[in-house]
Write a protein that holds these residues in place. Sequence first.
Motif, short mmCIF file in Angstrom:
data_model
loop_
_atom_site.label_atom_id
_atom_site.label_comp_id
_atom_site.label_asym_id
_atom_site.label_seq_id
_atom_site.Cartn_x
_atom_site.Cartn_y
_atom_site.Cartn_z
N GLY A 141 49.83 36.83 52.72
CA GLY A 141 48.51 37.23 52.84
C GLY A 141 47.84 37.82 51.86
O GLY A 141 46.56 38.53 51.86
N MET A 142 48.41 37.90 50.66
CA MET A 142 47.90 38.56 49.35
C MET A 142 48.49 38.00 48.27
O MET A 142 49.69 37.36 48.24
N SER A 143 47.83 37.99 47.08
CA SER A 143 48.34 37.36 45.48
C SER A 143 48.58 38.28 44.49
O SER A 143 47.69 39.31 44.61
N ILE A 144 49.31 38.21 43.72
CA ILE A 144 49.28 38.89 42.53
C ILE A 144 48.35 38.35 41.65
O ILE A 144 48.60 37.04 40.98
N GLY A 145 47.28 38.92 41.10
CA GLY A 145 46.16 38.49 40.37
C GLY A 145 46.68 38.47 38.97
O GLY A 145 47.48 38.96 38.46
N VAL A 146 45.97 37.73 38.19
CA VAL A 146 46.54 37.26 36.83
C VAL A 146 46.29 38.72 35.92
O VAL A 146 47.16 39.11 35.12
N PRO A 147 45.13 39.62 36.24
CA PRO A 147 45.39 41.06 35.50
C PRO A 147 46.70 41.79 35.80
O PRO A 147 47.16 42.35 34.98
N ALA A 148 47.15 41.43 37.04
CA ALA A 148 48.14 42.44 37.34
C ALA A 148 49.24 41.94 36.87
O ALA A 148 50.34 42.76 36.39
N VAL A 149 49.50 40.77 36.66
CA VAL A 149 50.33 39.88 35.93
C VAL A 149 50.70 40.14 34.63
O VAL A 149 51.64 40.58 33.89
N ALA A 150 49.40 40.50 33.89
CA ALA A 150 49.23 41.02 32.62
C ALA A 150 49.83 42.41 32.35
O ALA A 150 50.63 42.51 31.23
N THR A 151 49.39 43.37 33.26
CA THR A 151 50.18 44.57 33.19
C THR A 151 51.61 44.68 33.48
O THR A 151 52.28 45.13 32.47
#
Length: 291
Positions: A141-151
């Motif tokens: 029900g939720m996703s790891i956003g690309v900005p979070a992946v960057a961090t």
Amino acid sequence: MKFTGIVPALVTPFDDRQEVDEQALAQLIDSLIAAGVHGLFVLGTNGEFFALSEAEKLRIARLTVELADGRVPVIAGTGAFATRDVIELNKKMSDVGIQALSVITPFFNAVSQSELIGHYTSIADASSLPIMLYNIPAKTGMSIGVPAVATLSQHPMIKGIKDSAGNFDSLVQMMRYRSDEFAVFAGTDSLIYWNLLAGGDGAVAATANAVPHVVMDIWKHFQAGNHDAARAAQEALRPLRDAFALGTMPSVLKKATDLLNVSVGPCRAPVAALDESTVHRLEGLLSVYRA
């Protein structure tokens, strides 16, 4: 360890009493290693981690390490909603000899991206083992956003991501953060070739339980530079992937594994066995793999 290559997401074999079947697990592991896989991933979504107790998870992890016997590394799924629960299980997984950890996003209660970054950072800070992020929004029900992946890709203990969102555009965006220290893995089996073509490192592939040689052909042909053959192998997975719609996950995959590789038994209730007519339809879809 370095995250690379084809790593099957193992189903968890059960006997008729829905207890862990150690003999079937040994047969499954041997068949996959014989096919040339680069690692084993246990206690994932198709491994029914959500239906297992902590004691069972640790037992399965220990057995897999013992049965692999150093031939390939073993990655274990340890995700939970509570950060503290993941940290505690990770410590126990380290004690049983697991070489790396896969941590699914929190589920049932979607958290913010800042909370998600805090969750993974705390887990990674406390970990002695490399961590693979696990993104599967259709189930959590939720996703790891690309900005979070960057961090998160900058953390020294976070070494990769398994992305099972099935969104190729997001997968390509994640490639900006891929490095020798951070791998990008396809977690959707229909994107294995395309992930490699975009610069990714490999795949955590559930279909390998049933057709390990087909999945390995994608990797082998790609590494040899034979893109036509790699794409053909990717397309060869389509009948099995299409068959997944015939039942509740992972009932179809388990039956397909019974039919094409080794017997891995039923799923845990409430997931039911396929009825006779559905098995007949599945056998028809899988006939292409018997040619």
